[in-house]
Design a protein around this motif. Structure first.
Motif, PDB file in Angstrom:
ATOM      1  N   ALA A  82       0.862  -1.182   0.000  1.00 40.82           N
ATOM      2  CA  ALA A  82       0.000   0.000   0.000  1.00 40.82           C
ATOM      3  C   ALA A  82       0.891   1.222   0.000  1.00 40.82           C
ATOM      4  O   ALA A  82       1.902   1.254   0.693  1.00 40.82           O
ATOM      5  CB  ALA A  82      -0.895   0.007   1.235  1.00 40.82           C
ATOM      6  N   SER A  83       0.554   2.186  -0.816  1.00 40.99           N
ATOM      7  CA  SER A  83       1.251   3.463  -0.731  1.00 40.99           C
ATOM      8  C   SER A  83       0.209   4.497  -0.331  1.00 40.99           C
ATOM      9  O   SER A  83      -0.988   4.275  -0.475  1.00 40.99           O
ATOM     10  CB  SER A  83       1.886   3.828  -2.063  1.00 40.99           C
ATOM     11  N   ILE A  84       0.685   5.590   0.206  1.00 39.96           N
ATOM     12  CA  ILE A  84      -0.268   6.567   0.739  1.00 39.96           C
ATOM     13  C   ILE A  84      -0.135   7.873   0.000  1.00 39.96           C
ATOM     14  O   ILE A  84       0.818   8.626   0.200  1.00 39.96           O
ATOM     15  CB  ILE A  84      -0.051   6.735   2.245  1.00 39.96           C
ATOM     16  N   ASN A  85      -1.084   8.132  -0.907  1.00 42.61           N
ATOM     17  CA  ASN A  85      -1.055   9.358  -1.691  1.00 42.61           C
ATOM     18  C   ASN A  85      -2.138  10.342  -1.283  1.00 42.61           C
ATOM     19  O   ASN A  85      -2.195  11.445  -1.799  1.00 42.61           O
ATOM     20  CB  ASN A  85      -1.207   9.035  -3.182  1.00 42.61           C
ATOM     21  N   SER A  86      -3.015   9.899  -0.380  1.00 38.11           N
ATOM     22  CA  SER A  86      -4.106  10.781   0.036  1.00 38.11           C
ATOM     23  C   SER A  86      -4.698  10.247   1.329  1.00 38.11           C
ATOM     24  O   SER A  86      -4.376   9.140   1.760  1.00 38.11           O
ATOM     25  CB  SER A  86      -5.197  10.794  -1.038  1.00 38.11           C
ATOM     26  N   THR A  87      -5.556  11.041   1.934  1.00 40.79           N
ATOM     27  CA  THR A  87      -6.215  10.600   3.155  1.00 40.79           C
ATOM     28  C   THR A  87      -7.082   9.368   2.878  1.00 40.79           C
ATOM     29  O   THR A  87      -7.164   8.461   3.705  1.00 40.79           O
ATOM     30  CB  THR A  87      -7.074  11.735   3.745  1.00 40.79           C
ATOM     31  N   ALA A  88      -7.690   9.329   1.696  1.00 43.68           N
ATOM     32  CA  ALA A  88      -8.504   8.159   1.335  1.00 43.68           C
ATOM     33  C   ALA A  88      -7.621   6.913   1.230  1.00 43.68           C
ATOM     34  O   ALA A  88      -8.007   5.819   1.646  1.00 43.68           O
ATOM     35  CB  ALA A  88      -9.239   8.411   0.025  1.00 43.68           C
ATOM     36  N   ASP A  89      -6.398   7.084   0.683  1.00 42.07           N
ATOM     37  CA  ASP A  89      -5.440   5.980   0.632  1.00 42.07           C
ATOM     38  C   ASP A  89      -5.073   5.508   2.034  1.00 42.07           C
ATOM     39  O   ASP A  89      -4.958   4.317   2.296  1.00 42.07           O
ATOM     40  CB  ASP A  89      -4.131   6.432  -0.035  1.00 42.07           C
ATOM     41  N   TYR A  90      -4.881   6.483   2.916  1.00 43.71           N
ATOM     42  CA  TYR A  90      -4.531   6.150   4.298  1.00 43.71           C
ATOM     43  C   TYR A  90      -5.645   5.331   4.915  1.00 43.71           C
ATOM     44  O   TYR A  90      -5.411   4.320   5.576  1.00 43.71           O
ATOM     45  CB  TYR A  90      -4.298   7.434   5.098  1.00 43.71           C
ATOM     46  N   PHE A  91      -6.865   5.758   4.652  1.00 52.18           N
ATOM     47  CA  PHE A  91      -8.035   5.074   5.205  1.00 52.18           C
ATOM     48  C   PHE A  91      -8.130   3.657   4.663  1.00 52.18           C
ATOM     49  O   PHE A  91      -8.223   2.687   5.413  1.00 52.18           O
ATOM     50  CB  PHE A  91      -9.283   5.892   4.859  1.00 52.18           C
ATOM     51  N   SER A  92      -8.035   3.540   3.336  1.00 47.85           N
ATOM     52  CA  SER A  92      -8.219   2.201   2.760  1.00 47.85           C
ATOM     53  C   SER A  92      -7.033   1.293   3.083  1.00 47.85           C
ATOM     54  O   SER A  92      -7.200   0.090   3.263  1.00 47.85           O
ATOM     55  CB  SER A  92      -8.446   2.297   1.250  1.00 47.85           C
ATOM     56  N   GLY A  93      -5.830   1.881   3.200  1.00 52.90           N
ATOM     57  CA  GLY A  93      -4.667   1.077   3.572  1.00 52.90           C
ATOM     58  C   GLY A  93      -4.839   0.457   4.941  1.00 52.90           C
ATOM     59  O   GLY A  93      -4.572  -0.730   5.150  1.00 52.90           O
ATOM     60  N   ASN A  94      -5.311   1.242   5.891  1.00 58.61           N
ATOM     61  CA  ASN A  94      -5.586   0.713   7.225  1.00 58.61           C
ATOM     62  C   ASN A  94      -6.673  -0.352   7.181  1.00 58.61           C
ATOM     63  O   ASN A  94      -6.536  -1.412   7.773  1.00 58.61           O
ATOM     64  CB  ASN A  94      -6.017   1.843   8.166  1.00 58.61           C
ATOM     65  N   MET A  95      -7.743  -0.030   6.456  1.00 53.17           N
ATOM     66  CA  MET A  95      -8.890  -0.952   6.428  1.00 53.17           C
ATOM     67  C   MET A  95      -8.529  -2.286   5.770  1.00 53.17           C
ATOM     68  O   MET A  95      -9.115  -3.309   6.081  1.00 53.17           O
ATOM     69  CB  MET A  95     -10.066  -0.307   5.691  1.00 53.17           C
TER      70      MET A  95
END
Lengths: 377, 401
Positions: A245-258
């Motif tokens: 998972a890479s984190i390019n946005s807050t939505a990415d952060y959310f889905s990466g955690n989930m």
């Protein structure tokens, strides 16, 4: 593996500006008990890389607090170990830009001394917003087999038109040798190798690369330096097939955690035999569930008290979910307190957030509702 | 010259703990897991560092492998020091003698030179098998104020339990007038907690005299304390109020775990930041509670995966409870697996155990004669029934951390 490890702690801070306002990307909390830097650090340690430099730029107090002496990663060593490399500011030059950098290449130029002084034959470079459990020894074997000058780790991703292009794309020939380097644009679709921001190369090669860049005033490692070397130098793509998972946005952060709620992701990232993910030990108590607790499909750290309902959520250390509370699809960071009968849906709370009794907060998975560190509601 | 240490702690951790049966088959009692992520010895080690005592000798003898590895250099307790810190003290061979520790007093006697190195005024003697939090610093102040030769921490116990303890009486100032080791019955219910502070010179002279006496059992409770009392030394009882539990038996170990679930008892405030209990952490991911799982009135920790039902139970790290399995009133230690459909009631399951599918372990607490115990590394076959109160010993000789 005879390599020095270099971690970029600030690169891509602007992707999640809310969370990096007061910390580096490296110290962004992730997955109940980790910080993002735990993933590259653990990858290094699990591949016997014990000399690690962490390049940092600003906001690095939380990072230094997290790393401490490095003992939780077994990186408190007489030889090597972990070093934080802040920008070098000269007492004699009065220039604001002195020692500060804006690109990866300038950052490397700033730590040229560290690179030169290392004794290891190879160097591995990694960013922090690259969440994976990677056996670097495999990358190293591939590097030797292909007699590569540089091996970049990439993941084959089916690009969608909707993705915004910040990602680095590699085109390769049948052997995996890189033929073209590009930044993703909106018309790119189909399967492409997307750079995971991890690369392996000889240390002396890295040194000459940086010196050459300084000499020619290059700014961007890939665009200015490497893209011009593709003909003579051998760049190879190592394909990572596991979870990333890479984190390019807050939505990415959310889905990466989930995504950690999926068993196959946990077994690919957190429970790989022989390759654990290390983090700072906090000496929390175990987590206590009351008789009225109802928890389903959730990942929880130690030190929590659960008296209410928790569904599809990521709960960090020391979180308190009071009686009558319903927490759904949310990420609650360290020491968040949820009062009685409070309802949360698609909420991200940063550390030390206090939510009183009877609140009703909701976001959407593409736009999670974010509460900054220490917020009180 | 190095600065002297005011007080050195000597932690008696060598006992076999045979009343814990299969649990101490291959580990010493202080290394038995407790309360999810702790081991029994964490409480005394944490008490030491929280009381400002940074020099601790851990006397080991019985099955020291796991205990040695667990204590290690003392880093989790901040006891990794260049001067002082934690030292493991096993029995050793000297020029003119080579002996096992014959008793608690003998264990300290054989390590007088360890104590001398730090030139302390006081020696704190502890046993590594009790669950409690206590500020030894206050007890030391009490000892100094009384100009005492020996101070014994005491607690009130129920009348029917006096035969398990050293029972003492004291006068209005707290000076000890009478001491009986494990009496059949007694008027006093003031029990020694096995926590002693000695002024070093007195301790040394009594230990040397005791060692010269061939008839002595070399035990603090049986020999040293009575001898000091008979000689009229200044001995005081330091009253302790708070949670203190001897976890020497399977029943009391189970109870102490269950006490953690009872908020009203607030036995030990594990989360109190000034009295924090430190432990050597396992590197495990967060724990996962699946869809359809039920977790009620329980303690879970890192690495647990719960797909079944867990009620009134305490789980150590990396425990798996599969779908349809039910765990009630039980203590499950590290890395054990409860397969689907299995039922575990009123039991202690040691580490690395596999409970096969649909197996039934133990009985309801009301019906069972005693707590059921499954030893480490035991595999219970699919569908097997282990009746309440039964003890399954481990066949494996070596232990794993």
């Amino acid at each position: 593996m005879n390599a020095v490890g270099i971690i970029f702690s600030n690169i891509h801070d602007q992707s999640i500006p809310d969370m990096t306002r007061k910390r580096t990307m490296a110290s962004v909390p992730f997955g109940c008990r980790y910080r993002l830097i735990d993933f590259p650090l653990s990858n290094f340690v699990n591949s016997n890389i014990s000399n690690v430099g962490v390049i940092t730029h600003y906001n690095y107090q939380s990072l230094m607090d997290h790393i401490g002496t490095g003992k939780d990663w077994d990186l408190s060593r007489r030889q090597g170990g972990i070093k934080i490399l802040p920008p070098y500011i000269s007492a004699f030059d009065n220039t604001m830009a002195n020692g500060f950098y804006t690109t990866r290449l300038e950052a490397l130029a700033g730590i040229l001394n560290f690179i030169t002084k290392a004794k290891e034959e190879y160097a591995v470079l990694s960013d922090c917003d690259t969440i994976c459990n990677l056996d670097l020894n495999e990358v190293f074997r591939f590097h030797q087999e292909t007699a590569a000058d540089i091996t970049v780790v990439a993941k084959k991703v089916a690009l969608l038109r909707s993705l915004t292009g910040k990602q680095r794309i590699f085109e390769t020939d049948a052997d995996g040798r890189v033929t073209d380097i590009a930044e993703q644009t909106s018309d790119m679709t189909g399967d492409h190798f997307v750079f995971m921001n991890i690369m392996l190369l000889r240390r002396d090669y890295l040194q000459s690369l940086v010196l050459d860049a300084i000499a020619h005033g290059h700014k961007d490692l890939f665009r200015d330096s490497l893209a011009k070397k593709l003909k003579n130098d051998r760049l190879f793509v190592f394909e990572h097939k596991g979870f990333h998972a890479s984190i390019n946005s807050t939505a990415d952060y959310f889905s990466g955690n989930m995504s950690l709620l999926r068993e196959e992701v946990r077994s690919d990232l957190l429970t790989v035999p022989g390759r654990p993910i290390y983090t700072k030990v906090r000496n929390s108590t175990p987590t206590r569930y009351s008789s009225d607790a109802r928890v389903s499909n959730s990942l929880l750290a130690d030190g929590c008290v659960i008296e209410g309902t928790v569904e599809n959520s990521i709960i960090f250390r020391g979180v308190h979910v009071s009686a009558g509370c319903v927490v759904r699809n949310s990420i609650l960071m360290q020491d968040t307190y949820c009062g009685k009968n409070t309802r949360l849906n698609c909420v991200i709370t940063d550390k030390d957030v206090f939510i009183g009794d009877g609140c009703d907060l909701s976001g959407h998975e593409t736009r999670p509702f974010y509460l900054e560190k220490g917020a009180r509601i | 010259m190095k600065a002297k240490k005011e007080c050195v702690a000597m932690l008696l951790a060598g006992g076999q703990g045979s009343r814990l049966k299969a649990l101490t088959q291959s580990v010493a009692k202080p290394a038995v897991p407790f309360g999810g992520k702790y081991r029994i010895i964490d409480f005394t080690l944490s008490n030491c560092i929280n009381s400002g005592i940074d020099t601790v000798g851990v006397l080991t003898q019985y099955q020291p492998l796991v205990l040695n590895e667990y204590v290690g250099n003392g880093q989790p307790w901040d006891l990794d020091r260049t001067y002082g810190g934690v030292s493991i003290l096993p029995p050793y061979q000297a020029e003119d003698s080579a002996d096992w520790y014959k008793g608690t007093a003998n264990a300290i006697y054989q390590n007088l030179r360890f104590i001398e190195r730090y030139d302390p005024e006081y020696v704190l003697v502890l046993s590594g098998d009790h669950i409690y939090t206590m500020d030894y610093g206050r007890m030391l102040t009490f000892h100094r104020k009384n100009d005492a030769d020996c101070t014994i921490a005491v607690i009130n116990v129920p009348k029917e339990d006096v035969s398990r303890f050293g029972i003492l009486s004291s006068d209005a100032e707290g000076r000890i007038t009478k001491f009986e080791e494990k009496p059949k019955q007694s008027d006093s219910t003031t029990a020694s907690m096995g926590i002693y502070i000695f002024s070093r010179r007195k301790l040394f002279s009594y230990l040397k005299a005791d060692a010269a006496d061939p008839k002595s059992e070399n035990d603090f409770g049986k020999n040293i304390i009575p001898a000091m009392l008979a000689a009229g030394e200044r001995m005081f009882a330091y009253p302790f109020e708070g949670y203190w539990k001897d976890v020497g038996t399977l029943g009391s170990l189970w109870e102490a775990n269950m006490d953690l679930l009872d908020n009203s008892k607030t036995p030990i405030r594990l989360s109190d930041s000034n009295r924090r209990i430190f432990s050597r952490s396992t590197v495990s991911p967060p724990h996962y509670v699946a869809d359809g799982a039920v977790v009620k009135n329980s303690i879970l920790t890192d690495g647990d995966v719960i797909r079944g039902k867990v009620v009134n139970s305490v789980l150590s790290p990396d425990v798996t409870v599969e779908e349809g399995a039910e765990v009630t009133d039980s203590v499950i230690m590290g890395a054990s697996v409860i397969r689907s459909g299995a039922i575990v009631r009123y039991s202690i399951i040691d580490s690395h155990v596999v409970i096969g599918k649909n197996a039934v372990i133990g009985e309801d607490r009301a019906a069972a004669p005693d707590v059921t115990l499954i030893g480490a590394h035991v595999e219970i076959a699919e569908g097997e029934t282990v009746p309440g109160g039964e003890i399954r010993r481990s066949k494996k000789k070596e232990a794993s951390l």
